[in-house]
Enzyme design. Sequence first.
Site, short mmCIF file in Angstrom:
data_model
loop_
_atom_site.label_atom_id
_atom_site.label_comp_id
_atom_site.label_asym_id
_atom_site.label_seq_id
_atom_site.Cartn_x
_atom_site.Cartn_y
_atom_site.Cartn_z
N ARG A 67 -7.00 3.16 -6.13
CA ARG A 67 -6.47 2.03 -6.89
C ARG A 67 -5.26 2.50 -7.67
O ARG A 67 -5.26 3.61 -8.23
CB ARG A 67 -7.54 1.47 -7.86
CG ARG A 67 -8.61 0.63 -7.19
CD ARG A 67 -8.06 -0.69 -6.63
NE ARG A 67 -9.07 -1.53 -6.01
CZ ARG A 67 -9.35 -1.54 -4.70
NH1 ARG A 67 -8.69 -0.75 -3.86
NH2 ARG A 67 -10.27 -2.36 -4.23
N GLU A 75 0.01 -4.23 -8.21
CA GLU A 75 0.45 -4.68 -6.88
C GLU A 75 0.11 -6.16 -6.68
O GLU A 75 -0.86 -6.64 -7.26
CB GLU A 75 -0.21 -3.82 -5.78
CG GLU A 75 -1.71 -3.92 -5.73
CD GLU A 75 -2.34 -2.97 -4.71
OE1 GLU A 75 -1.97 -1.78 -4.67
OE2 GLU A 75 -3.20 -3.45 -3.96
N HIS A 99 -0.67 -1.06 0.52
CA HIS A 99 -2.13 -1.20 0.46
C HIS A 99 -2.70 -1.60 1.83
O HIS A 99 -3.17 -2.72 2.02
CB HIS A 99 -2.55 -2.21 -0.61
CG HIS A 99 -4.00 -2.04 -1.01
ND1 HIS A 99 -4.48 -2.40 -2.24
CD2 HIS A 99 -5.08 -1.56 -0.33
CE1 HIS A 99 -5.78 -2.15 -2.30
NE2 HIS A 99 -6.16 -1.64 -1.15
C1 DGY Z 1 -10.98 -1.87 -0.55
O1 DGY Z 1 -11.74 -2.21 0.35
O2 DGY Z 1 -11.33 -1.77 -1.73
C2 DGY Z 1 -9.58 -1.60 -0.15
O3 DGY Z 1 -8.83 -1.04 -1.13
C3 DGY Z 1 -8.97 -2.90 0.31
O4 DGY Z 1 -8.67 -3.66 -0.79
#
Ligand code: DGY
Length: 321
Positions: free
Chosen positions: A239, A268, A286
């Site tokens: 994250r 983001e 991402h």
């Molecule tokens: C998750 O599955 O948490 C990935 O980061 C996709 O958002």
Amino acid sequence: MYKPTLVAARHFPPAVEKRIARDFHATFNDLGRPFTQAELLAAAQGADALFVSPTDKLDAYFFANLPESVKVIASFSVGYDHIDIGAATAQGVPVANTPDVLNDATADIAMLLLLGASRRASEGQARVRSGRWASEKSRELLGWDLDGKRLGILGLGRIGRAVAHRARAFGMEIHYSNHRQLPPELEEGAVFHQNADDLLGVSDVFSLHTPSTPETRQFLCRQRIELLPPEAIVVNTARGNLIVDADLIDALKAGRIAAAGLDVFDGEPDVNPGYLDLPNVFLLPHMGSATIETRTAMGMLGLDNIDAVLSKVPAPTLLQV
Ligand code: DGY
């Protein structure tokens, strides 16, 4: 035949949408951007289930205002820092995520970032695209070998272990920090550091795989960057808010950090503009789980959870027990 009503806050791969069309009266978000919270709440009126993603913020206000018709929420993600699970539980709304099915795809992207950063892929690609070939090839665009380097993994969970597995094949030595030391069969020779700051000191490459929580947010700040070996490489597929962007940008500019590979960003889809002009960052939007197989499996798992809750049978990956 009775079909429950589903609100899908985004679109999904074709096989998932086919199943949704077969089994639900469905509303999709066709706006080309995430729903605002007010839009999602409005769409939820009369719905039995919501299928959301990390761009939807489900906080205490959301759950306090959620229509009573909503019996289950699935998130198209393993991460659930966008959902106030306490508030969901207080309202009696089961919430599911999509763990495991995205481990390999996300680990692959971590390796792509690691390689992209260590081999200066952004700079190389920019050269080819602009017609500027490396003029003196023996001295230009020199990156860093991975073989024999130490990879520090913050959070040796399912994705972290999949990254370790791949990195071993590149000759890297694995170090990690977790709340608790893992049993030997899960460590597979990785060296445990009780204190995450000690892990930084041995991380030629430092890769973040921990969830975003109040304890981990802004983890990689100026003081901790200083603990990394000179010219370390930083990788983030977890994250964005685990990193203090301004501090990492300063360290990249100063050469204190050799390079970074980033798939996730604080705030983001907005990205700190300081990253954009830096040659030594390899940036992706991402896309850790973005393969057709993985996103299909995530969609199917979300629907399995929704079906199970609506049918009052045990659901595979509910976050509350
Ligand atoms: C998750 O599955 O948490 C990935 O980061 C996709 O958002």
